[in-house]
Design a protein around this motif. Structure first.
Motif, PDB file in Angstrom:
ATOM      1  N   UNK A  48       0.845  -1.207   0.000  1.00 14.48           N
ATOM      2  CA  UNK A  48       0.000   0.000   0.000  1.00 14.48           C
ATOM      3  C   UNK A  48       0.872   1.246   0.000  1.00 14.48           C
ATOM      4  N   UNK A  49       0.194   2.360  -0.284  1.00 11.42           N
ATOM      5  CA  UNK A  49       0.894   3.633  -0.441  1.00 11.42           C
ATOM      6  C   UNK A  49       0.544   4.561   0.708  1.00 11.42           C
ATOM      7  N   UNK A  50       1.591   5.153   1.301  1.00 14.36           N
ATOM      8  CA  UNK A  50       1.366   6.207   2.295  1.00 14.36           C
ATOM      9  C   UNK A  50       2.142   7.419   1.823  1.00 14.36           C
ATOM     10  N   UNK A  51       1.434   8.473   1.393  1.00 14.69           N
ATOM     11  CA  UNK A  51       2.135   9.596   0.770  1.00 14.69           C
ATOM     12  C   UNK A  51       2.753   9.117  -0.524  1.00 14.69           C
ATOM     13  N   UNK A  52       4.105   9.162  -0.605  1.00 17.33           N
ATOM     14  CA  UNK A  52       4.779   8.589  -1.776  1.00 17.33           C
ATOM     15  C   UNK A  52       5.624   7.377  -1.387  1.00 17.33           C
ATOM     16  N   UNK A  53       5.364   6.862  -0.186  1.00 15.79           N
ATOM     17  CA  UNK A  53       6.133   5.707   0.283  1.00 15.79           C
ATOM     18  C   UNK A  53       5.316   4.436   0.108  1.00 15.79           C
ATOM     19  N   UNK A  54       5.935   3.438  -0.523  1.00 15.87           N
ATOM     20  CA  UNK A  54       5.269   2.149  -0.711  1.00 15.87           C
ATOM     21  C   UNK A  54       5.618   1.253   0.471  1.00 15.87           C
TER      22      UNK A  54
END
Ligand code: GRF
Length: 214
Positions: A190-196
């Motif tokens: 999943x994606x949080x901001x631009x962090x996978x």
């Protein structure tokens, strides 16, 4: 996300990635296919698999804005868990990306950030690269610039042509896309901001299948 995530696939062309996604469905469900081309091979593949389709044609709209809004509406009507672009040749409206950010993925035939855009196989050969491959990434408003999820690599051989290279890369695309789709649909990637973010299971599976993650 639900275990049997509903995936809407957008295609413009022959649809070999769509076919692979259908054949390898597990942990997700291809429940609708949308195309901007009435003669896309992907539509035939969807019909054969009894998957509902919608066609949104540029020529039915007065402006590019209206066309892109229609694509967004068509996708929203399918109420997807996840949207997968599979050779969809329309740059999506920023409102589309905003609506589905983190639930919108694409497959690209190069090891991004190298060779975004078109003619990737010929460009990799011209550049004298020693390896090539494919990337699945979350989509942002740029072209092939979204956060990278996973890559599969192939070695470039001395006698490769764009066609021979493409033939090996597409095999990797078919394996990589269904694996990534499963994990994103299930929320184990999943994606949080631009962090996978990856679950331990996703990390272990990626390693055993020789996929690179980030
Ligand atoms: C694939 O190479 C994919 O990576 C790119 O467009 C091509 C689509 O091929 N985005 P297909 O229609 O899935 O056969």
């Amino acid at each position: 996300m639900r275990e049997d995530g509903k995936v809407t696939v957008l295609v413009s062309g022959r649809g070999s990635n769509l076919k692979a996604l259908i054949q390898q469905q597990s942990g997700y469900h291809i429940h609708h296919v949308i195309s901007d081309k009435a003669d896309a091979g992907g539509l035939v593949i969807a019909h054969e698999a009894h998957i509902p389709t919608t066609v949104v044609l540029r020529e039915s709209h007065n402006s590019i804005g209206s066309f892109k809004n229609a694509i967004l509406s068509a996708v929203q009507e399918t109420e997807p868990t996840l949207v997968a672009l599979a050779g969809f040749m329309v740059l999506l409206h920023p409102a589309f990306v905003e609506t589905f950010y983190g639930r919108l993925i694409n497959i690209h035939p190069s090891l991004l950030p190298n060779f975004s855009g078109l003619n990737t196989h010929a460009r990799a050969l011209e550049a004298g690269a020693s390896e090539h491959g494919c990337t699945v990434h979350f989509v942002d408003t740029g072209m092939d610039t979204g956060p990278l999820i996973a890559q599969a690599k192939v070695a470039i051989l001395a006698d490769d042509t764009p066609d021979t290279l493409a033939a090996r890369v597409i095999v990797q695309e078919h394996a990589l896309y269904s694996w990534t789709t499963k994990h994103v649909a299930q929320g184990s990637i999943r994606l949080e901001g631009r962090t996978v973010l990856y679950s331990e299971l996703a990390r272990t599976e990626a390693a055993s299948r020789n996929f690179s993650i980030f």
